[in-house]
Design a protein around this motif. Structure first.
Motif, PDB file in Angstrom:
ATOM      1  N   GLU A   5       0.835  -1.211   0.000  1.00 32.04           N
ATOM      2  CA  GLU A   5       0.000   0.000   0.000  1.00 32.04           C
ATOM      3  C   GLU A   5       0.866   1.256   0.000  1.00 32.04           C
ATOM      4  O   GLU A   5       0.569   2.231  -0.705  1.00 32.04           O
ATOM      5  CB  GLU A   5      -0.953  -0.008   1.204  1.00 32.04           C
ATOM      6  CG  GLU A   5      -1.996  -1.123   1.157  1.00 32.04           C
ATOM      7  CD  GLU A   5      -2.739  -1.178  -0.166  1.00 32.04           C
ATOM      8  OE1 GLU A   5      -3.136  -0.110  -0.678  1.00 32.04           O
ATOM      9  OE2 GLU A   5      -2.916  -2.289  -0.702  1.00 32.04           O
ATOM     10  N   LYS A   6       1.949   1.232   0.766  1.00 35.46           N
ATOM     11  CA  LYS A   6       2.866   2.380   0.778  1.00 35.46           C
ATOM     12  C   LYS A   6       3.567   2.518  -0.571  1.00 35.46           C
ATOM     13  O   LYS A   6       3.812   3.627  -1.042  1.00 35.46           O
ATOM     14  CB  LYS A   6       3.889   2.233   1.905  1.00 35.46           C
ATOM     15  CG  LYS A   6       3.298   2.454   3.282  1.00 35.46           C
ATOM     16  CD  LYS A   6       4.372   2.444   4.364  1.00 35.46           C
ATOM     17  CE  LYS A   6       3.757   2.726   5.734  1.00 35.46           C
ATOM     18  NZ  LYS A   6       4.784   2.716   6.811  1.00 35.46           N
ATOM     19  N   LEU A   7       3.881   1.380  -1.194  1.00 41.17           N
ATOM     20  CA  LEU A   7       4.490   1.425  -2.523  1.00 41.17           C
ATOM     21  C   LEU A   7       3.529   2.071  -3.517  1.00 41.17           C
ATOM     22  O   LEU A   7       3.927   2.953  -4.295  1.00 41.17           O
ATOM     23  CB  LEU A   7       4.868   0.016  -2.994  1.00 41.17           C
ATOM     24  CG  LEU A   7       5.266  -0.106  -4.469  1.00 41.17           C
ATOM     25  CD1 LEU A   7       6.481   0.758  -4.791  1.00 41.17           C
ATOM     26  CD2 LEU A   7       5.529  -1.555  -4.829  1.00 41.17           C
ATOM     27  N   LYS A   8       2.289   1.659  -3.503  1.00 38.46           N
ATOM     28  CA  LYS A   8       1.320   2.208  -4.452  1.00 38.46           C
ATOM     29  C   LYS A   8       1.122   3.706  -4.230  1.00 38.46           C
ATOM     30  O   LYS A   8       0.968   4.471  -5.188  1.00 38.46           O
ATOM     31  CB  LYS A   8       0.001   1.441  -4.352  1.00 38.46           C
ATOM     32  CG  LYS A   8       0.118   0.034  -4.957  1.00 38.46           C
ATOM     33  CD  LYS A   8      -1.113  -0.814  -4.750  1.00 38.46           C
ATOM     34  CE  LYS A   8      -0.890  -2.222  -5.303  1.00 38.46           C
ATOM     35  NZ  LYS A   8      -2.019  -3.130  -5.047  1.00 38.46           N
ATOM     36  N   ALA A   9       1.174   4.126  -2.950  1.00 38.13           N
ATOM     37  CA  ALA A   9       1.064   5.553  -2.656  1.00 38.13           C
ATOM     38  C   ALA A   9       2.265   6.314  -3.204  1.00 38.13           C
ATOM     39  O   ALA A   9       2.128   7.402  -3.764  1.00 38.13           O
ATOM     40  CB  ALA A   9       0.959   5.761  -1.149  1.00 38.13           C
ATOM     41  N   ALA A  10       3.452   5.702  -3.093  1.00 36.89           N
ATOM     42  CA  ALA A  10       4.668   6.335  -3.626  1.00 36.89           C
ATOM     43  C   ALA A  10       4.611   6.408  -5.141  1.00 36.89           C
ATOM     44  O   ALA A  10       4.993   7.428  -5.748  1.00 36.89           O
ATOM     45  CB  ALA A  10       5.903   5.557  -3.174  1.00 36.89           C
ATOM     46  N   LEU A  11       4.109   5.366  -5.785  1.00 31.05           N
ATOM     47  CA  LEU A  11       3.994   5.358  -7.237  1.00 31.05           C
ATOM     48  C   LEU A  11       3.033   6.446  -7.718  1.00 31.05           C
ATOM     49  O   LEU A  11       3.266   7.068  -8.754  1.00 31.05           O
ATOM     50  CB  LEU A  11       3.539   3.988  -7.731  1.00 31.05           C
ATOM     51  CG  LEU A  11       4.590   2.876  -7.710  1.00 31.05           C
ATOM     52  CD1 LEU A  11       3.932   1.519  -7.920  1.00 31.05           C
ATOM     53  CD2 LEU A  11       5.642   3.103  -8.787  1.00 31.05           C
ATOM     54  N   GLU A  12       1.983   6.661  -6.961  1.00 33.31           N
ATOM     55  CA  GLU A  12       0.997   7.679  -7.352  1.00 33.31           C
ATOM     56  C   GLU A  12       1.600   9.073  -7.366  1.00 33.31           C
ATOM     57  O   GLU A  12       1.167   9.945  -8.125  1.00 33.31           O
ATOM     58  CB  GLU A  12      -0.210   7.623  -6.424  1.00 33.31           C
ATOM     59  CG  GLU A  12      -1.121   6.423  -6.706  1.00 33.31           C
ATOM     60  CD  GLU A  12      -2.245   6.275  -5.689  1.00 33.31           C
ATOM     61  OE1 GLU A  12      -2.394   7.198  -4.845  1.00 33.31           O
ATOM     62  OE2 GLU A  12      -2.952   5.268  -5.754  1.00 33.31           O
ATOM     63  N   GLN A  13       2.632   9.289  -6.532  1.00 34.36           N
ATOM     64  CA  GLN A  13       3.297  10.594  -6.502  1.00 34.36           C
ATOM     65  C   GLN A  13       4.024  10.889  -7.816  1.00 34.36           C
ATOM     66  O   GLN A  13       4.296  12.034  -8.132  1.00 34.36           O
ATOM     67  CB  GLN A  13       4.282  10.663  -5.341  1.00 34.36           C
ATOM     68  CG  GLN A  13       3.629  10.618  -3.973  1.00 34.36           C
ATOM     69  CD  GLN A  13       4.658  10.624  -2.860  1.00 34.36           C
ATOM     70  OE1 GLN A  13       5.840  10.853  -3.087  1.00 34.36           O
ATOM     71  NE2 GLN A  13       4.204  10.360  -1.646  1.00 34.36           N
ATOM     72  N   PHE A  14       4.343   9.843  -8.549  1.00 35.52           N
ATOM     73  CA  PHE A  14       5.067  10.004  -9.809  1.00 35.52           C
ATOM     74  C   PHE A  14       4.128   9.933 -11.002  1.00 35.52           C
ATOM     75  O   PHE A  14       4.574   9.815 -12.114  1.00 35.52           O
ATOM     76  CB  PHE A  14       6.171   8.939  -9.913  1.00 35.52           C
ATOM     77  CG  PHE A  14       7.287   9.154  -8.940  1.00 35.52           C
ATOM     78  CD1 PHE A  14       8.349  10.001  -9.253  1.00 35.52           C
ATOM     79  CD2 PHE A  14       7.287   8.531  -7.708  1.00 35.52           C
ATOM     80  CE1 PHE A  14       9.374  10.207  -8.356  1.00 35.52           C
ATOM     81  CE2 PHE A  14       8.322   8.748  -6.804  1.00 35.52           C
ATOM     82  CZ  PHE A  14       9.366   9.587  -7.135  1.00 35.52           C
TER      83      PHE A  14
END
Length: 198
Positions: A189-198
């Motif tokens: 979930e944290k990975l997906k949130a980080a990906l959304e920032q890009f």
């Protein structure tokens, strides 16, 4: 602008758990520790990952350090360890999903020659645009040279790449090579949130 998503393999896409592999072969805690120390935890395993020794050389070196009683188990582990690699469920579809969104998808992994025996175990393996395996190049993360070789081989701009790895040192080295990174600790979930920032 991020155009390329680069995945590590072990403990990012598949569950690499030597203690589980060994525990399936012997229930004796002392034997388990010996096998971990002399096989998966040894510098020889790192050399095998890097492609600077063969499996047979690894086998010979490991057996020299283990009591004869454990030689059959060591042989079995060396011949079957990769059968214990299982896709991490919450990550299994992510490469394909990112591919469908228009990103190019790559694997950059420390892995031995056995990789080609289990390549299809990699979740969404058909979605990848390229595989860069340490043993093919006689390089391994976190050496700076492996990142430079990876970028050159696929003609990638590091600033357009986002790297996902479970080892902090590999992320730091990737960042020093110009590639943004995410330290993955089985936290999709944290990975997906980080990906959304890009």
């Amino acid at each position: 602008m991020i155009k390329n998503i680069v995945f590590d393999m072990g403990n990012v896409l598949v569950d690499f758990d030597p203690w589980r592999f060994v525990g399936e072969k012997t229930a004796d805690p002392a034997q388990q520790k010996q096998l971990i120390d002399e096989l998966f935890g040894s510098v020889d395993w790192l050399r095998f990952d890097k492609g600077t020794i063969t499996k047979e050389a690894l086998r010979s070196d490991v057996k020299e350090r283990l009591p004869e009683l454990l030689h059959p188990i060591a042989d079995d582990l060396l011949d079957t360890w990769y059968l214990g690699l299982h896709p991490l469920p919450q990550m299994a579809e992510l490469p394909r999903e990112l591919k469908e969104k228009g990103y190019r998808i790559y694997l950059l992994s420390n892995a031995p020659e056995d990789f080609y025996l289990f390549k299809e175990t990699v979740p969404s393996h058909e979605a990848f645009d390229g595989f860069f395996i340490s043993s093919d190049w006689r390089l391994s993360k976190p050496e700076a040279a492996i990142y430079q070789a990876f970028f050159a081989h696929f003609q990638l701009n590091p600033a357009e790449c986002f790297f996902i790895d479970d080892t902090a040192a590999n992320i730091l080295a990737a960042e020093e090579a110009g590639m943004a990174g995410f330290h993955f600790r089985k936290n999709p979930e944290k990975l997906k949130a980080a990906l959304e920032q890009f």
